[in-house]
Design a protein around this motif. Structure first.
Motif, PDB file in Angstrom:
ATOM      1  N   ASP A 165       0.848  -1.191   0.000  1.00 45.89           N
ATOM      2  CA  ASP A 165       0.000   0.000   0.000  1.00 45.89           C
ATOM      3  C   ASP A 165       0.883   1.240   0.000  1.00 45.89           C
ATOM      4  O   ASP A 165       2.109   1.131   0.142  1.00 45.89           O
ATOM      5  CB  ASP A 165      -1.071  -0.019   1.110  1.00 45.89           C
ATOM      6  CG  ASP A 165      -0.567   0.449   2.464  1.00 45.89           C
ATOM      7  OD1 ASP A 165       0.073   1.519   2.528  1.00 45.89           O
ATOM      8  OD2 ASP A 165      -0.848  -0.233   3.462  1.00 45.89           O
ATOM      9  N   ALA A 166       0.253   2.403  -0.167  1.00 45.04           N
ATOM     10  CA  ALA A 166       1.025   3.616  -0.409  1.00 45.04           C
ATOM     11  C   ALA A 166       1.994   3.923   0.734  1.00 45.04           C
ATOM     12  O   ALA A 166       3.029   4.547   0.535  1.00 45.04           O
ATOM     13  CB  ALA A 166       0.093   4.796  -0.646  1.00 45.04           C
ATOM     14  N   THR A 167       1.681   3.470   1.946  1.00 43.26           N
ATOM     15  CA  THR A 167       2.573   3.728   3.081  1.00 43.26           C
ATOM     16  C   THR A 167       3.657   2.662   3.160  1.00 43.26           C
ATOM     17  O   THR A 167       4.448   2.647   4.094  1.00 43.26           O
ATOM     18  CB  THR A 167       1.794   3.701   4.420  1.00 43.26           C
ATOM     19  OG1 THR A 167       1.376   2.351   4.672  1.00 43.26           O
ATOM     20  CG2 THR A 167       0.586   4.612   4.382  1.00 43.26           C
ATOM     21  N   PRO A 201      -6.432  -0.596  -4.165  1.00 44.67           N
ATOM     22  CA  PRO A 201      -5.343  -0.056  -3.351  1.00 44.67           C
ATOM     23  C   PRO A 201      -4.005  -0.661  -3.734  1.00 44.67           C
ATOM     24  O   PRO A 201      -3.950  -1.723  -4.344  1.00 44.67           O
ATOM     25  CB  PRO A 201      -5.731  -0.469  -1.924  1.00 44.67           C
ATOM     26  CG  PRO A 201      -6.698  -1.584  -2.061  1.00 44.67           C
ATOM     27  CD  PRO A 201      -7.353  -1.438  -3.405  1.00 44.67           C
ATOM     28  N   GLY A 202      -2.952   0.029  -3.366  1.00 51.16           N
ATOM     29  CA  GLY A 202      -1.603  -0.473  -3.644  1.00 51.16           C
ATOM     30  C   GLY A 202      -0.587   0.609  -3.391  1.00 51.16           C
ATOM     31  O   GLY A 202      -0.951   1.720  -2.969  1.00 51.16           O
ATOM     32  N   LEU A 203       0.685   0.299  -3.636  1.00 51.06           N
ATOM     33  CA  LEU A 203       1.728   1.325  -3.586  1.00 51.06           C
ATOM     34  C   LEU A 203       1.365   2.386  -4.623  1.00 51.06           C
ATOM     35  O   LEU A 203       1.394   3.581  -4.371  1.00 51.06           O
ATOM     36  CB  LEU A 203       3.070   0.677  -3.924  1.00 51.06           C
ATOM     37  CG  LEU A 203       4.324   1.524  -3.809  1.00 51.06           C
ATOM     38  CD1 LEU A 203       4.484   2.077  -2.410  1.00 51.06           C
ATOM     39  CD2 LEU A 203       5.550   0.716  -4.182  1.00 51.06           C
ATOM     40  N   LEU A 204       0.981   1.896  -5.811  1.00 54.17           N
ATOM     41  CA  LEU A 204       0.361   2.738  -6.839  1.00 54.17           C
ATOM     42  C   LEU A 204      -1.125   2.408  -6.819  1.00 54.17           C
ATOM     43  O   LEU A 204      -1.491   1.242  -6.785  1.00 54.17           O
ATOM     44  CB  LEU A 204       0.958   2.367  -8.204  1.00 54.17           C
ATOM     45  CG  LEU A 204       0.382   3.059  -9.441  1.00 54.17           C
ATOM     46  CD1 LEU A 204       0.976   4.448  -9.597  1.00 54.17           C
ATOM     47  CD2 LEU A 204       0.657   2.222 -10.689  1.00 54.17           C
ATOM     48  N   ILE A 205      -1.977   3.425  -6.810  1.00 54.09           N
ATOM     49  CA  ILE A 205      -3.424   3.172  -6.854  1.00 54.09           C
ATOM     50  C   ILE A 205      -3.786   2.896  -8.319  1.00 54.09           C
ATOM     51  O   ILE A 205      -3.620   3.773  -9.172  1.00 54.09           O
ATOM     52  CB  ILE A 205      -4.224   4.389  -6.342  1.00 54.09           C
ATOM     53  CG1 ILE A 205      -3.659   4.905  -5.013  1.00 54.09           C
ATOM     54  CG2 ILE A 205      -5.699   4.046  -6.228  1.00 54.09           C
ATOM     55  CD1 ILE A 205      -3.780   3.987  -3.850  1.00 54.09           C
ATOM     56  N   THR A 206      -4.256   1.680  -8.601  1.00 56.86           N
ATOM     57  CA  THR A 206      -4.479   1.279  -9.987  1.00 56.86           C
ATOM     58  C   THR A 206      -5.974   1.159 -10.294  1.00 56.86           C
ATOM     59  O   THR A 206      -6.769   0.895  -9.393  1.00 56.86           O
ATOM     60  CB  THR A 206      -3.817  -0.087 -10.251  1.00 56.86           C
ATOM     61  OG1 THR A 206      -4.247  -1.005  -9.245  1.00 56.86           O
ATOM     62  CG2 THR A 206      -2.307   0.027 -10.221  1.00 56.86           C
TER      63      THR A 206
END
Ligand SMILES: *[C@@H]1O[C@H](CO)[C@@H](O)[C@H](O)[C@H]1NC(C)=O
Length: 503
Positions: free
Chosen positions: A226-228, A487-492
């Motif tokens: 996730d982004a954090t 959700p993700g490190l990059l929101i796809t």
């Protein structure tokens, strides 16, 4: 005696717990409380389970501060959400570091500190310098005619496949009647063009299942975190729980891409010729095959550098293009304006080229506005303070994780006036020219994304061709609204079907 002792112990424990919860380094910004083990991550999850990064912005607003502190596991972190502080973080050497000591970060690089994205110091400087200096000759940060021509030919192949119906079985799974699946339809185009920069070769249409696989793995990589950073980043022990917290998927996706790169590397090395300059990989292999070279050069370093770059390109570019499509379906007025501009400047007889871009300010402004409002990389990539320093009057001890909260900045009324509105015009001045892009989607400074120029052009070129040739319509029940995101490190974007027709 005993009841009194219990009371004393309870009071002491409560005091200890209180001290722990609200503990922070001296002279630090207002902060989000924490609990043992997970730090503030539990609070972030309680605020938004799928998109914990949103909680940071929520607390910053509540505590009326542009700079906020929190604990990522044991790591003290500060996040800035205003343009001035973010620019300062990205510009000052003190904040040039990366959190590279975490197991999760090393696990994706053969257990070592490799690549460019997550390394620091002299190793990072040397490898980054070599990367930038050489990849520049293949269309990165500087125009290069052959690469531009190759990109255009990939774009015309995409248009051709959509216009003249699918041929191969896998194509038939993403184009049916008048429907097309996004972002999947874009994968061969995006991946092939970047492969060409690295290796000097593209994937033939008959082997498009390879770039599709690479892009799907790149998306899986992003979605496993996730982004954090994700639970496995805050609490490294969770990586032993298989896929429960995404670790297995992250590793699977990472090495799926790395394995393909390694395979092509072998072929490339076997056919290496000092007089033929096919792509960035050749330049690196030529250094590797020399007896005298700096210690920072290795085959593994090349594999991880290429893997990081491929995963980044193959996930971000399709994400932005698919997001643009969603917004244009939602705002037909904007779509019409973009198409009018392209019709007027370019017409229909030829593809939109790099040269046309400066004459299509509205189209460019629209892409910027989608990147701003969708904040696909909400916290960018986390920096680290390399020494004791200050930010906005607060003390920042060495090793603090330093976060640029782009998502919050993109919604800052002080910067945008009406951040909630989708309004491409905000990037255009009275003279009809593009204004400075304050949304910093590629970062800035020493850690700026090296693919910025390349990606901005590539995304522009693909979109302009699609919008020049086709009209797109929503399909009932498909997750094609801006808020249909994973959700993700990059929101796809979620995969979605759209109906399309020739204009
Ligand atoms: C490339 O080929 C050379 C010569 O055959 C060999 O010595 C070297 O180990 C190879 N390098 C890689 C990275 O495979």
């Amino acid at each position: 005696m005993t009841p009194l002792l219990i009371v004393v112990i309870v009071i002491l424990l409560a005091y200890k717990f209180y001290k722990f919860t609200y503990h922070k380094p001296p002279n630090s910004p207002p902060s989000i409380p924490r609990v043992p083990i997970s730090g503030s991550y539990l609070m972030l999850l309680l605020g938004s389970y799928s998109f914990p990064y949103k909680t940071i912005g929520y607390y910053a607003k509540k505590l009326k501060t542009n700079i906020i502190g929190c604990y990522f596991g044991d790591f003290w972190a500060v996040a800035a959400s205003d343009y001035a502080s973010i620019k300062e973080i990205l510009t000052r050497d003190d904040f040039d570091g990366r959190i590279s000591e975490v197991e999760v970060v090393k696990a994706r690089a053969f257990g070592k500190k490799l690549g460019i994205l997550f390394t620091e110091g002299e190793f990072w400087r040397e490898q980054r310098r070599f990367f930038l200096r050489n990849i520049r000759d293949f269309g990165f940060g500087r125009r290069q005619e052959t690469i531009e021509r190759d990109i255009l030919s990939e774009i015309s192949l995409l248009i051709d496949i959509m216009k003249n119906r699918p041929v191969y079985d896998e194509e038939k799974e993403i184009i049916k009647d008048n429907l097309v699946l996004f972002p999947d339809i874009l994968y061969p185009t995006i991946c092939s063009s970047f492969w060409n920069v690295l290796f000097g070769c593209k994937f033939d249409r008959s082997e498009h299942d390879i770039p599709r696989h690479i892009c799907r793995m790149s998306m899986l990589f992003q979605r496993s975190l996730d982004a954090t950073g994700g639970a496995i980043f805050h609490l490294p022990i969770l990586r032993f729980f298989g896929n429960m917290f995404g670790f297995k998927n992250m590793i699977k996706a990472n090495y799926a891409v790395a394995d393909i790169i390694q395979e092509y590397l072998k072929l490339q090395n076997a056919t290496l010729d000092e007089n033929v300059d096919r792509g960035f990989i050749d330049r690196y292999l030529n250094v590797l095959n020399k007896d005298e070279k700096s210690q920072s050069f290795s085959e593994k370093q090349l594999i991880i550098t290429a893997t990081d770059m491929v995963i980044a390109t193959c996930s971000t570019n399709p994400t932005v293009i698919a997001n643009v499509l969603k917004y244009l379906i939602k705002y037909p007025r904007v779509l019409k304006k973009v198409q009018d501009e392209i019709d007027q400047v370019v017409g229909t007889g030829r593809l939109v080229t790099w040269n046309d871009r400066k004459n299509l300010p509205y189209t460019e402004a629209m892409i910027r506005e989608v990147m701003r409002i969708s904040s696909s990389l909400p916290l960018s990539v986390i920096h680290r303070a390399v020494k004791d320093t200050t930010l906005g009057g607060y003390a920042i001890p060495a090793n603090t994780a330093v976060i640029t909260n782009l998502a919050a900045m993109h919604r800052d009324p002080n910067l945008w006036g009406d951040p909630e509105n989708f309004r491409p015009e905000r990037f255009i001045n009275e003279k009809g020219e593009l204004t400075k892009d304050m949304s910093l989607p590629f970062g800035f400074g020493h850690r700026v994304c090296p693919g910025e120029t390349y990606s901005r052009y590539n995304v522009f070129g693909v979109l302009a061709a699609l919008l020049q040739t086709f009209n797109f319509f929503q399909v009932e029940g498909e997750p094609s609204k801006p808020e249909d995101e994973l959700p993700g490190l990059l929101i796809t974007p979620k995969e979605f079907w759209v109906r399309y027709e020739l204009r």
